[in-house]
Design a protein around this motif. Structure first.
Motif, PDB file in Angstrom:
ATOM      1  N   GLY A   1       0.835  -1.204   0.000  1.00 39.39           N
ATOM      2  CA  GLY A   1       0.000   0.000   0.000  1.00 39.39           C
ATOM      3  C   GLY A   1       0.861   1.241   0.000  1.00 39.39           C
ATOM      4  N   HIS A   2       0.668   2.091   1.013  1.00 43.28           N
ATOM      5  CA  HIS A   2       1.443   3.323   1.122  1.00 43.28           C
ATOM      6  C   HIS A   2       2.656   3.163   2.030  1.00 43.28           C
ATOM      7  CE1 HIS A   2      -1.565   5.547  -1.046  1.00 43.28           C
ATOM      8  NE2 HIS A   2      -2.517   5.078  -0.240  1.00 43.28           N
ATOM      9  N   HIS A   3       2.901   1.967   2.512  1.00 40.43           N
ATOM     10  CA  HIS A   3       4.006   1.725   3.437  1.00 40.43           C
ATOM     11  C   HIS A   3       5.222   1.188   2.694  1.00 40.43           C
ATOM     12  CE1 HIS A   3       0.421   1.620   5.955  1.00 40.43           C
ATOM     13  NE2 HIS A   3       1.203   2.075   6.922  1.00 40.43           N
ATOM     14  N   LEU A   4       6.386   1.780   2.962  1.00 39.37           N
ATOM     15  CA  LEU A   4       7.650   1.328   2.399  1.00 39.37           C
ATOM     16  C   LEU A   4       8.618   1.122   3.553  1.00 39.37           C
ATOM     17  CD1 LEU A   4       9.460   2.117  -0.691  1.00 39.37           C
ATOM     18  CD2 LEU A   4      10.636   2.883   1.350  1.00 39.37           C
ATOM     19  N   ILE A   5       9.168  -0.080   3.669  1.00 38.91           N
ATOM     20  CA  ILE A   5      10.083  -0.377   4.775  1.00 38.91           C
ATOM     21  C   ILE A   5      11.335  -1.067   4.241  1.00 38.91           C
ATOM     22  CG2 ILE A   5       8.273  -0.520   6.538  1.00 38.91           C
ATOM     23  CD1 ILE A   5       9.728  -3.705   5.720  1.00 38.91           C
ATOM     24  N   ASP A   6      12.386  -1.035   5.038  1.00 33.13           N
ATOM     25  CA  ASP A   6      13.628  -1.731   4.727  1.00 33.13           C
ATOM     26  C   ASP A   6      13.364  -3.231   4.863  1.00 33.13           C
ATOM     27  OD1 ASP A   6      16.164  -2.826   4.588  1.00 33.13           O
ATOM     28  OD2 ASP A   6      16.990  -1.629   6.221  1.00 33.13           O
ATOM     29  N   ALA A   7      13.580  -3.980   3.787  1.00 34.96           N
ATOM     30  CA  ALA A   7      13.273  -5.410   3.792  1.00 34.96           C
ATOM     31  C   ALA A   7      14.207  -6.216   4.684  1.00 34.96           C
ATOM     32  CB  ALA A   7      13.303  -5.956   2.370  1.00 34.96           C
ATOM     33  N   LYS A   8      15.302  -5.629   5.140  1.00 33.25           N
ATOM     34  CA  LYS A   8      16.215  -6.334   6.042  1.00 33.25           C
ATOM     35  C   LYS A   8      15.828  -6.145   7.503  1.00 33.25           C
ATOM     36  CE  LYS A   8      20.142  -6.211   2.912  1.00 33.25           C
ATOM     37  NZ  LYS A   8      21.527  -5.775   2.723  1.00 33.25           N
ATOM     38  N   SER A   9      14.761  -5.382   7.740  1.00 30.44           N
ATOM     39  CA  SER A   9      14.292  -5.108   9.098  1.00 30.44           C
ATOM     40  C   SER A   9      13.145  -6.052   9.453  1.00 30.44           C
ATOM     41  CB  SER A   9      13.811  -3.658   9.216  1.00 30.44           C
ATOM     42  OG  SER A   9      13.106  -3.476  10.417  1.00 30.44           O
ATOM     43  N   ILE A  10      13.436  -7.023  10.285  1.00 28.83           N
ATOM     44  CA  ILE A  10      12.410  -7.998  10.662  1.00 28.83           C
ATOM     45  C   ILE A  10      11.252  -7.320  11.395  1.00 28.83           C
ATOM     46  CG2 ILE A  10      13.401  -8.744  12.858  1.00 28.83           C
ATOM     47  CD1 ILE A  10      12.706 -11.661  11.867  1.00 28.83           C
ATOM     48  N   MET A  11      11.550  -6.341  12.228  1.00 27.49           N
ATOM     49  CA  MET A  11      10.486  -5.610  12.937  1.00 27.49           C
ATOM     50  C   MET A  11       9.645  -4.796  11.958  1.00 27.49           C
ATOM     51  SD  MET A  11      10.666  -6.575  16.006  1.00 27.49           S
ATOM     52  CE  MET A  11       9.680  -5.408  16.902  1.00 27.49           C
ATOM     53  N   GLY A  12      10.283  -4.207  10.974  1.00 24.49           N
ATOM     54  CA  GLY A  12       9.550  -3.448   9.959  1.00 24.49           C
ATOM     55  C   GLY A  12       8.605  -4.331   9.168  1.00 24.49           C
TER      56      GLY A  12
END
Length: 76
Positions: free
Chosen positions: A33-44
């Motif tokens: 959707g509108h969320h973009l996160i670092d794929a190496k961040s398990i919490m993200g």
């Protein structure tokens, strides 16, 4: 940049995915959707809605295809 669709619908799959992409020095983003996160961040990753597939952006020039192929167990 190459974009592929990945399915990370279990805790074990997320842990394995992060372990696999952490082997690369490239940058990876997951988009839901509108969320973009670092794929190496398990919490993200756990902040995303993982009940449906998400987009993985592989930021790499010449070896993006090879990286995408190595992640084929997660692609839809």
């Amino acid at each position: 940049m190459k974009t592929v669709t990945v399915n990370l619908n279990s805790i074990d799959k997320v842990k394995s995915f992060v372990k696999d992409i952490s082997k690369y020095s490239n940058d990876f983003d997951l988009v839901s959707g509108h969320h973009l996160i670092d794929a190496k961040s398990i919490m993200g990753i756990f902040a995303l809605d993982l009940s449906k597939p998400v987009q993985l952006n592989i930021h790499s020039g010449e070896n993006a295809e090879r990286i995408a192929e190595s992640l084929s167990e997660y692609t839809c």
